[in-house]
Scaffold this motif. Structure first.
Motif, PDB file in Angstrom:
ATOM      1  N   PRO A  91      -4.492  28.497  36.304  1.00  0.00           N
ATOM      2  CA  PRO A  91      -3.112  27.995  36.336  1.00  0.00           C
ATOM      3  C   PRO A  91      -2.246  28.513  35.179  1.00  0.00           C
ATOM      4  N   ALA A  92      -2.833  28.777  34.033  1.00  0.00           N
ATOM      5  CA  ALA A  92      -2.051  29.294  32.907  1.00  0.00           C
ATOM      6  C   ALA A  92      -1.519  30.698  33.223  1.00  0.00           C
ATOM      7  N   GLU A  93      -2.312  31.512  33.895  1.00  0.00           N
ATOM      8  CA  GLU A  93      -1.847  32.854  34.271  1.00  0.00           C
ATOM      9  C   GLU A  93      -0.812  32.768  35.388  1.00  0.00           C
ATOM     10  N   ALA A  94      -0.920  31.759  36.246  1.00  0.00           N
ATOM     11  CA  ALA A  94       0.120  31.543  37.259  1.00  0.00           C
ATOM     12  C   ALA A  94       1.441  31.231  36.563  1.00  0.00           C
ATOM     13  N   ASP A  95       1.399  30.389  35.548  1.00  0.00           N
ATOM     14  CA  ASP A  95       2.602  30.083  34.765  1.00  0.00           C
ATOM     15  C   ASP A  95       3.126  31.329  34.064  1.00  0.00           C
ATOM     16  N   ASN A  96       2.217  32.143  33.541  1.00  0.00           N
ATOM     17  CA  ASN A  96       2.594  33.386  32.878  1.00  0.00           C
ATOM     18  C   ASN A  96       3.290  34.326  33.860  1.00  0.00           C
ATOM     19  N   PHE A  97       2.750  34.455  35.058  1.00  0.00           N
ATOM     20  CA  PHE A  97       3.346  35.324  36.068  1.00  0.00           C
ATOM     21  C   PHE A  97       4.743  34.828  36.437  1.00  0.00           C
ATOM     22  N   ARG A  98       4.858  33.523  36.696  1.00  0.00           N
ATOM     23  CA  ARG A  98       6.153  32.955  37.072  1.00  0.00           C
ATOM     24  C   ARG A  98       7.165  33.165  35.950  1.00  0.00           C
ATOM     25  N   SER A  99       6.754  32.918  34.728  1.00  0.00           N
ATOM     26  CA  SER A  99       7.633  33.099  33.582  1.00  0.00           C
ATOM     27  C   SER A  99       8.046  34.557  33.424  1.00  0.00           C
ATOM     28  N   THR A 100       7.107  35.458  33.598  1.00  0.00           N
ATOM     29  CA  THR A 100       7.398  36.893  33.474  1.00  0.00           C
ATOM     30  C   THR A 100       8.424  37.331  34.507  1.00  0.00           C
ATOM     31  N   VAL A 101       8.227  36.927  35.761  1.00  0.00           N
ATOM     32  CA  VAL A 101       9.180  37.289  36.809  1.00  0.00           C
ATOM     33  C   VAL A 101      10.532  36.633  36.534  1.00  0.00           C
ATOM     34  N   SER A 102      10.520  35.393  36.077  1.00  0.00           N
ATOM     35  CA  SER A 102      11.782  34.704  35.763  1.00  0.00           C
ATOM     36  C   SER A 102      12.550  35.401  34.650  1.00  0.00           C
ATOM     37  N   VAL A 103      11.838  35.860  33.630  1.00  0.00           N
ATOM     38  CA  VAL A 103      12.485  36.601  32.545  1.00  0.00           C
ATOM     39  C   VAL A 103      13.052  37.924  33.079  1.00  0.00           C
ATOM     40  N   ALA A 104      12.317  38.584  33.950  1.00  0.00           N
ATOM     41  CA  ALA A 104      12.813  39.835  34.545  1.00  0.00           C
ATOM     42  C   ALA A 104      14.084  39.580  35.344  1.00  0.00           C
ATOM     43  N   LEU A 105      14.126  38.467  36.073  1.00  0.00           N
ATOM     44  CA  LEU A 105      15.334  38.125  36.836  1.00  0.00           C
ATOM     45  C   LEU A 105      16.516  37.875  35.901  1.00  0.00           C
ATOM     46  N   ALA A 106      16.265  37.112  34.848  1.00  0.00           N
ATOM     47  CA  ALA A 106      17.331  36.815  33.889  1.00  0.00           C
ATOM     48  C   ALA A 106      17.813  38.088  33.196  1.00  0.00           C
ATOM     49  N   ALA A 107      16.881  38.948  32.824  1.00  0.00           N
ATOM     50  CA  ALA A 107      17.250  40.209  32.172  1.00  0.00           C
ATOM     51  C   ALA A 107      18.064  41.084  33.120  1.00  0.00           C
ATOM     52  N   ALA A 108      17.652  41.138  34.362  1.00  0.00           N
ATOM     53  CA  ALA A 108      18.364  41.942  35.349  1.00  0.00           C
ATOM     54  C   ALA A 108      19.766  41.386  35.599  1.00  0.00           C
ATOM     55  N   ALA A 109      19.888  40.078  35.657  1.00  0.00           N
ATOM     56  CA  ALA A 109      21.180  39.458  35.954  1.00  0.00           C
ATOM     57  C   ALA A 109      22.145  39.555  34.773  1.00  0.00           C
ATOM     58  N   ARG A 110      21.651  39.658  33.566  1.00  0.00           N
ATOM     59  CA  ARG A 110      22.536  39.659  32.396  1.00  0.00           C
ATOM     60  C   ARG A 110      23.247  40.986  32.192  1.00  0.00           C
ATOM     61  N   THR A 111      22.933  41.990  32.974  1.00  0.00           N
ATOM     62  CA  THR A 111      23.580  43.284  32.812  1.00  0.00           C
ATOM     63  C   THR A 111      25.047  43.216  33.221  1.00  0.00           C
ATOM     64  N   HIS A 112      25.424  42.180  33.947  1.00  0.00           N
ATOM     65  CA  HIS A 112      26.810  42.012  34.370  1.00  0.00           C
ATOM     66  C   HIS A 112      27.546  41.156  33.345  1.00  0.00           C
ATOM     67  N   GLN A 113      28.762  41.487  33.087  1.00  0.00           N
ATOM     68  CA  GLN A 113      29.569  40.716  32.142  1.00  0.00           C
ATOM     69  C   GLN A 113      29.795  39.315  32.714  1.00  0.00           C
ATOM     70  N   GLY A 114      29.613  38.321  31.879  1.00  0.00           N
ATOM     71  CA  GLY A 114      29.820  36.952  32.348  1.00  0.00           C
ATOM     72  C   GLY A 114      28.699  36.512  33.259  1.00  0.00           C
ATOM     73  N   ARG A 115      29.050  35.773  34.269  1.00  0.00           N
ATOM     74  CA  ARG A 115      28.059  35.261  35.217  1.00  0.00           C
ATOM     75  C   ARG A 115      27.601  36.364  36.167  1.00  0.00           C
ATOM     76  N   PRO A 116      26.360  36.229  36.679  1.00  0.00           N
ATOM     77  CA  PRO A 116      25.910  37.197  37.682  1.00  0.00           C
ATOM     78  C   PRO A 116      26.787  37.107  38.931  1.00  0.00           C
ATOM     79  N   SER A 117      26.872  38.191  39.651  1.00  0.00           N
ATOM     80  CA  SER A 117      27.630  38.196  40.900  1.00  0.00           C
ATOM     81  C   SER A 117      26.987  37.219  41.878  1.00  0.00           C
ATOM     82  N   PRO A 118      27.738  36.771  42.870  1.00  0.00           N
ATOM     83  CA  PRO A 118      27.141  35.891  43.889  1.00  0.00           C
ATOM     84  C   PRO A 118      25.925  36.526  44.567  1.00  0.00           C
TER      85      PRO A 118
END
Length: 134
Positions: A91-118
């Motif tokens: 379960p700890a690695e499941a949390d690690n995987f989820r967190s890793t993907v979530s960070v990738a999503l946040a990093a990808a979305a932050r490339t846009h100025q302000g809020r991410p596009s719809p």
């Protein structure tokens, strides 16, 4: 706890995580798909633990299809399958995987100025739902 992942298990994890970045890149094409992919990729290759070792390489030979819909048909179930697989073994690695993907999503979305596009926000929601479906 020691986890043993088969080559197929590793491919599923890689397809899920790297495919999620590809989905975000497609959703961010109106801005800069390249920046979205770069930021998401950096997040994946910065992962630690077993997940970090597995995601250090992008999947080879995966056919993502010719449309975002075809890509989603492959990636979203792989995200759920990855979470199920890791939850069963560590379960700890499941949390690690989820967190890793979530960070990738946040990093990808932050490339846009302000809020991410719809479009990026909706793709993030779909990917998160697939992670949570496990």
């Amino acid at each position: 706890m020691s986890i043993t992942l088969s080559d197929q298990d590793k491919l599923t994890l890689r397809t899920a995580a790297w495919g999620a970045v590809s989905l975000m890149s497609a959703a961010g094409a109106a801005g800069s798909a390249h920046k979205v992919a770069t930021e998401g990729s950096i997040a994946l290759t910065s992962a630690t633990g077993l997940v970090g070792h597995v995601l250090a390489k992008a999947p080879k030979g995966v056919k993502y299809g010719k449309s975002v819909a075809a890509l989603a048909d492959l990636v979203l179930p792989a995200l759920t399958a990855s979470m199920n697989l890791l939850k069963q073994q560590d379960p700890a690695e499941a949390d690690n995987f989820r967190s890793t993907v979530s960070v990738a999503l946040a990093a990808a979305a932050r490339t846009h100025q302000g809020r991410p596009s719809p479009t990026l926000a909706e793709m993030t929601r779909k990917i998160t739902a697939a992670l949570d479906a496990a």
